[in-house]
Design a protein around this motif. Structure first.
Motif, PDB file in Angstrom:
ATOM      1  N   LEU A   1       3.179   4.863   0.862  1.00 39.36           N
ATOM      2  CA  LEU A   1       3.767   4.313  -0.347  1.00 39.36           C
ATOM      3  C   LEU A   1       4.256   5.424  -1.243  1.00 39.36           C
ATOM      4  CD1 LEU A   1       1.093   1.607  -0.734  1.00 39.36           C
ATOM      5  CD2 LEU A   1       3.491   1.228  -0.269  1.00 39.36           C
TER       6      LEU A   1
ATOM      7  N   LEU B   1      -6.239  -5.392   3.489  1.00 36.47           N
ATOM      8  CA  LEU B   1      -6.436  -3.959   3.302  1.00 36.47           C
ATOM      9  C   LEU B   1      -7.919  -3.626   3.240  1.00 36.47           C
ATOM     10  CD1 LEU B   1      -3.765  -3.679   0.494  1.00 36.47           C
ATOM     11  CD2 LEU B   1      -3.484  -2.868   2.825  1.00 36.47           C
TER      12      LEU B   1
ATOM     13  N   TYR C   1     -10.308  -0.161   2.448  1.00 43.71           N
ATOM     14  CA  TYR C   1     -10.444   1.248   2.068  1.00 43.71           C
ATOM     15  C   TYR C   1     -11.872   1.629   2.453  1.00 43.71           C
ATOM     16  CZ  TYR C   1      -6.372  -0.037  -0.682  1.00 43.71           C
ATOM     17  OH  TYR C   1      -5.149  -0.517  -1.072  1.00 43.71           O
TER      18      TYR C   1
ATOM     19  N   HIS D   1       2.720   3.780  -6.533  1.00 46.59           N
ATOM     20  CA  HIS D   1       3.937   3.129  -6.032  1.00 46.59           C
ATOM     21  C   HIS D   1       4.171   1.835  -6.793  1.00 46.59           C
ATOM     22  CE1 HIS D   1       0.805   0.812  -4.061  1.00 46.59           C
ATOM     23  NE2 HIS D   1       1.711  -0.151  -3.856  1.00 46.59           N
TER      24      HIS D   1
ATOM     25  N   ASP E   1       5.680  -2.106  -5.718  1.00 48.38           N
ATOM     26  CA  ASP E   1       6.008  -2.867  -4.504  1.00 48.38           C
ATOM     27  C   ASP E   1       7.517  -3.129  -4.477  1.00 48.38           C
ATOM     28  OD1 ASP E   1       3.305  -2.764  -4.084  1.00 48.38           O
ATOM     29  OD2 ASP E   1       2.910  -4.766  -4.867  1.00 48.38           O
TER      30      ASP E   1
ATOM     31  N   LEU F   1      -2.088 -10.064  -5.656  1.00 49.27           N
ATOM     32  CA  LEU F   1      -3.110  -9.155  -5.159  1.00 49.27           C
ATOM     33  C   LEU F   1      -4.489  -9.748  -5.438  1.00 49.27           C
ATOM     34  CD1 LEU F   1      -3.144  -6.338  -3.922  1.00 49.27           C
ATOM     35  CD2 LEU F   1      -3.119  -5.399  -6.232  1.00 49.27           C
TER      36      LEU F   1
ATOM     37  N   ILE G   1      -8.411  -9.006  -5.169  1.00 52.91           N
ATOM     38  CA  ILE G   1      -9.247  -7.821  -4.982  1.00 52.91           C
ATOM     39  C   ILE G   1     -10.719  -8.213  -5.010  1.00 52.91           C
ATOM     40  CG2 ILE G   1      -7.610  -6.058  -5.740  1.00 52.91           C
ATOM     41  CD1 ILE G   1      -8.372  -6.285  -8.485  1.00 52.91           C
TER      42      ILE G   1
ATOM     43  N   LEU H   1      -8.303  -0.382  -8.248  1.00 49.84           N
ATOM     44  CA  LEU H   1      -6.890  -0.559  -8.583  1.00 49.84           C
ATOM     45  C   LEU H   1      -6.605   0.052  -9.955  1.00 49.84           C
ATOM     46  CD1 LEU H   1      -4.150  -1.970  -7.881  1.00 49.84           C
ATOM     47  CD2 LEU H   1      -4.988  -3.941  -9.172  1.00 49.84           C
TER      48      LEU H   1
ATOM     49  N   HIS I   1       1.459   1.166  -9.625  1.00 53.31           N
ATOM     50  CA  HIS I   1       0.020   1.028  -9.390  1.00 53.31           C
ATOM     51  C   HIS I   1      -0.419   1.857  -8.204  1.00 53.31           C
ATOM     52  CE1 HIS I   1       2.023  -1.968  -6.856  1.00 53.31           C
ATOM     53  NE2 HIS I   1       0.949  -1.956  -6.093  1.00 53.31           N
TER      54      HIS I   1
ATOM     55  N   VAL J   1      -4.399   3.016  -5.848  1.00 57.53           N
ATOM     56  CA  VAL J   1      -5.829   2.763  -5.681  1.00 57.53           C
ATOM     57  C   VAL J   1      -6.563   4.093  -5.570  1.00 57.53           C
ATOM     58  CG1 VAL J   1      -7.596   1.736  -4.178  1.00 57.53           C
ATOM     59  CG2 VAL J   1      -5.413   0.556  -4.507  1.00 57.53           C
TER      60      VAL J   1
ATOM     61  N   ARG K   1     -13.972  -0.954   0.129  1.00 55.52           N
ATOM     62  CA  ARG K   1     -13.236  -1.884  -0.741  1.00 55.52           C
ATOM     63  C   ARG K   1     -12.259  -2.697   0.114  1.00 55.52           C
ATOM     64  NH1 ARG K   1      -8.325  -1.788  -3.402  1.00 55.52           N
ATOM     65  NH2 ARG K   1      -8.310  -2.912  -5.385  1.00 55.52           N
TER      66      ARG K   1
ATOM     67  N   SER L   1      -9.032  -5.599  -0.148  1.00 50.37           N
ATOM     68  CA  SER L   1      -8.094  -6.325  -0.995  1.00 50.37           C
ATOM     69  C   SER L   1      -7.097  -7.043  -0.090  1.00 50.37           C
ATOM     70  CB  SER L   1      -7.367  -5.385  -1.967  1.00 50.37           C
ATOM     71  OG  SER L   1      -6.598  -4.473  -1.236  1.00 50.37           O
TER      72      SER L   1
ATOM     73  N   ALA M   1      -3.107  -8.362  -0.121  1.00 55.74           N
ATOM     74  CA  ALA M   1      -1.833  -8.342  -0.848  1.00 55.74           C
ATOM     75  C   ALA M   1      -0.874  -9.325  -0.181  1.00 55.74           C
ATOM     76  CB  ALA M   1      -1.243  -6.933  -0.832  1.00 55.74           C
TER      77      ALA M   1
ATOM     78  N   PHE N   1       2.898 -10.381  -0.332  1.00 52.34           N
ATOM     79  CA  PHE N   1       4.191  -9.939  -0.856  1.00 52.34           C
ATOM     80  C   PHE N   1       5.218 -11.040  -0.612  1.00 52.34           C
ATOM     81  CE2 PHE N   1       1.877  -6.328   0.891  1.00 52.34           C
ATOM     82  CZ  PHE N   1       1.895  -5.400  -0.142  1.00 52.34           C
TER      83      PHE N   1
END
Ligand SMILES: O=C(O)CCC(=O)C(=O)O
Ligand SMILES: [Fe+2]
Length: 303
Positions: free
Chosen positions: A75, A156, A158, A175, A177, A184, A186, A192, A236, A238, A245, A247, A249, A251
């Motif tokens: 990103l 996602l 992490y 980045h 989107d 999103l 979370i 974030l 935004h 992370v 973690r 999340s 997303a 889009f």
């Protein structure tokens, strides 16, 4: 260019964001959100996927779709995130979900249902955006827009690394989107961060506290372009704090054939269009090519 996700002294503060309660009782301006139990189930399914051995996940790695490991999804060009993304001409692209039907029973059905429900939420947010821009409430519901939207779901994970912004290590680099909006979801792990004013120097980064069962709605670059900069996309990223973690997303972009041309209410003689009209597919192709790492690096794993 790498942008530091810190406020200069290395510690971002927590922001009380301006927040629209999308579930407010004003039915004209509200959105029916997903049931908490269902969201918890979607997160469980996501965890089950990531708990599979790497070899099983790499089986799911297809051009821009399926599993993509750490370091793929670039990103911020010098940094990294991991995700699930769009395809080009792979026959598998026809399938709505490139998932693990045999090893994780129920996974595909849950994800399909989540996808369907996110579309409804996103369309409702699109109506709020239309109202905010003085357009007809159903402006973005047209078939070439969100009526036949391009949708991408990214699960996602992490994996508990601690970010080191000074050395360019992030969970996800700074980045915005590409598209229209992102929903999103979370989990409860903080990570974030957003920068409310991307033009400020120095940039101020703030943590966004997770709110259970809510969506963070990021505005995308395409909406910024479409609205002639009236709405700004959300910068935004992370920062990992050592905890695992998760999340999710979602889009959404208008259809490939949508002409993204300065919205009628966002231009005037004093404020002419800043960007030429562009087909959504041309815009997206450019953004994807600019963003993704060379997928050949996975050939080894796939063979
Ligand atoms: O994991 C997050 O909270 C953010 C992910 C993100 O920004 C993205 O995938 O574009
Ligand atoms: Fe993002």
């Amino acid at each position: 260019m790498a942008t530091q996700i810190t406020n200069g002294d290395g510690a971002a503060s927590v922001s009380a964001l301006n927040c629209i309660d999308l579930s407010s009782s004003d039915t004209h301006r509200s959105v029916s959100l997903l049931k908490q139990e269902f969201m918890a189930e979607v997160f469980d399914q996501s965890r089950r996927l990531f708990e599979l051995p790497l070899s099983a996940k790499m089986e799911l790695n297809k051009n821009y779709k399926g599993y993509t490991p750490y370091l793929d999804h670039r990103l911020d060009h010098e940094n990294q995130v991991h995700g699930i993304e769009l395809q080009e001409d792979d026959p598998e692209a026809k399938k709505p979900f490139y998932g693990p039907p045999d090893v994780l029973p129920g996974w595909t059905e849950i994800m399909e249902e989540y996808h369907r429900q996110c579309l409804e939420v996103a369309k409702s947010v699109g109506r709020l955006v239309a109202l905010a821009l003085d357009l007809d409430i159903h402006f973005f519901d047209k078939p070439e827009m969100l009526g036949e939207a391009i949708q991408t779901l990214g699960l996602l994970h992490y994996d508990g690394q601690v970010s080191d912004p000074a050395n360019g290590i992030f969970g996800a680099g700074a980045h915005s989107d590409f598209g229209f909006i992102t929903l999103l979801a979370i989990d409860e792990v903080v990570g974030l961060q957003i920068c409310k004013d991307k033009d400020a120097k120095p940039q101020i980064w703030e943590y966004v506290p997770p709110i259970k069962g809510s969506f963070r709605v990021n505005l995308g670059d395409m909406l910024e372009r479409w609205s002639n900069g009236v709405l700004k996309s959300t910068l935004h990223g992370v920062a990992g704090n050592g905890q695992d973690r998760y999340s999710i997303a979602y889009f959404i972009e208008p259809s490939h054939d949508c002409l993204v041309e300065c919205l009628p209410t966002c231009k005037s003689e004093k404020y002419p269009p800043k960007f030429p009209a562009i087909l959504c597919q041309t815009y997206l192709r450019q953004r994807y090519y600019d963003t993704y790492a060379d997928l050949n690096v996975y050939r080894e794993h796939n063979n």
